[in-house]
Design a protein around this motif. Sequence first.
Motif, PDB file in Angstrom:
ATOM      1  N   ARG A   1       0.840  -1.213   0.000  1.00 36.89           N
ATOM      2  CA  ARG A   1       0.000   0.000   0.000  1.00 36.89           C
ATOM      3  C   ARG A   1       0.868   1.255   0.000  1.00 36.89           C
ATOM      4  O   ARG A   1       0.574   2.230  -0.688  1.00 36.89           O
ATOM      5  N   LEU A   2       1.926   1.239   0.777  1.00 35.88           N
ATOM      6  CA  LEU A   2       2.838   2.390   0.824  1.00 35.88           C
ATOM      7  C   LEU A   2       3.504   2.633  -0.534  1.00 35.88           C
ATOM      8  O   LEU A   2       3.643   3.783  -0.974  1.00 35.88           O
TER       9      LEU A   2
ATOM     10  N   ALA B   1       3.034   5.894  -2.836  1.00 36.36           N
ATOM     11  CA  ALA B   1       4.200   6.642  -3.296  1.00 36.36           C
ATOM     12  C   ALA B   1       4.162   6.794  -4.816  1.00 36.36           C
ATOM     13  O   ALA B   1       4.469   7.876  -5.359  1.00 36.36           O
ATOM     14  N   GLN B   2       3.763   5.733  -5.540  1.00 39.86           N
ATOM     15  CA  GLN B   2       3.660   5.800  -6.992  1.00 39.86           C
ATOM     16  C   GLN B   2       2.590   6.803  -7.418  1.00 39.86           C
ATOM     17  O   GLN B   2       2.777   7.568  -8.364  1.00 39.86           O
ATOM     18  N   ARG B   3       1.447   6.791  -6.720  1.00 40.62           N
ATOM     19  CA  ARG B   3       0.370   7.745  -7.029  1.00 40.62           C
ATOM     20  C   ARG B   3       0.833   9.177  -6.800  1.00 40.62           C
ATOM     21  O   ARG B   3       0.556  10.064  -7.601  1.00 40.62           O
ATOM     22  N   GLU B   4       1.539   9.387  -5.701  1.00 39.24           N
ATOM     23  CA  GLU B   4       2.042  10.732  -5.396  1.00 39.24           C
ATOM     24  C   GLU B   4       3.035  11.183  -6.463  1.00 39.24           C
ATOM     25  O   GLU B   4       3.010  12.324  -6.904  1.00 39.24           O
TER      26      GLU B   4
ATOM     27  N   ALA C   1       3.103  10.152  -9.557  1.00 34.80           N
ATOM     28  CA  ALA C   1       2.332  10.406 -10.774  1.00 34.80           C
ATOM     29  C   ALA C   1       1.640  11.760 -10.703  1.00 34.80           C
ATOM     30  O   ALA C   1       1.593  12.498 -11.701  1.00 34.80           O
ATOM     31  N   LYS C   2       1.103  12.117  -9.533  1.00 37.04           N
ATOM     32  CA  LYS C   2       0.471  13.426  -9.361  1.00 37.04           C
ATOM     33  C   LYS C   2       1.477  14.542  -9.565  1.00 37.04           C
ATOM     34  O   LYS C   2       1.182  15.557 -10.207  1.00 37.04           O
ATOM     35  N   GLN C   3       2.694  14.371  -9.026  1.00 34.64           N
ATOM     36  CA  GLN C   3       3.724  15.393  -9.184  1.00 34.64           C
ATOM     37  C   GLN C   3       4.143  15.531 -10.650  1.00 34.64           C
ATOM     38  O   GLN C   3       4.337  16.646 -11.150  1.00 34.64           O
ATOM     39  N   ALA C   4       4.261  14.399 -11.339  1.00 30.67           N
ATOM     40  CA  ALA C   4       4.624  14.428 -12.758  1.00 30.67           C
ATOM     41  C   ALA C   4       3.524  15.118 -13.574  1.00 30.67           C
ATOM     42  O   ALA C   4       3.810  15.916 -14.479  1.00 30.67           O
ATOM     43  N   ALA C   5       2.268  14.820 -13.233  1.00 28.87           N
ATOM     44  CA  ALA C   5       1.147  15.454 -13.933  1.00 28.87           C
ATOM     45  C   ALA C   5       1.129  16.951 -13.671  1.00 28.87           C
ATOM     46  O   ALA C   5       0.898  17.756 -14.583  1.00 28.87           O
TER      47      ALA C   5
END
Length: 107
Positions: free
Chosen positions: A13-14, A18-21, A23-27
């Motif tokens: 889950r962590l 971290a991957q979602r975060e 991806a959000k930063q890249a977006a």
Amino acid sequence: MATRKDAEAAEARLRMMAQREQAKQAAAAAVADYQRERAATLEKTEKLKALRLARDAAAEAAPKKPAAKKSATKSATKGATKAARAPARRKTAKSPATAVDDTVDKD
């Protein structure tokens, strides 16, 4: 054993969070780049439009040159310009009579 599975699930889950975060930063970075490029394009477009309008206004304000008077008629100048533009002709081929003379042996 249940604790080991729980720990692995928590780590998974962590990692996903971290991957979602990431991806959000890249977006967010991509959106920021797009907005910067768009602003630069709009600025360039406005500048070019202002220059074009200034050029057009200057062209309208400038006095127009009077048309040159034609001294000769069209038909007279048309033939003269054709003759002036025509290249000089070269004689490259010999006449048939000359060609025959070249083939005869002269002793």
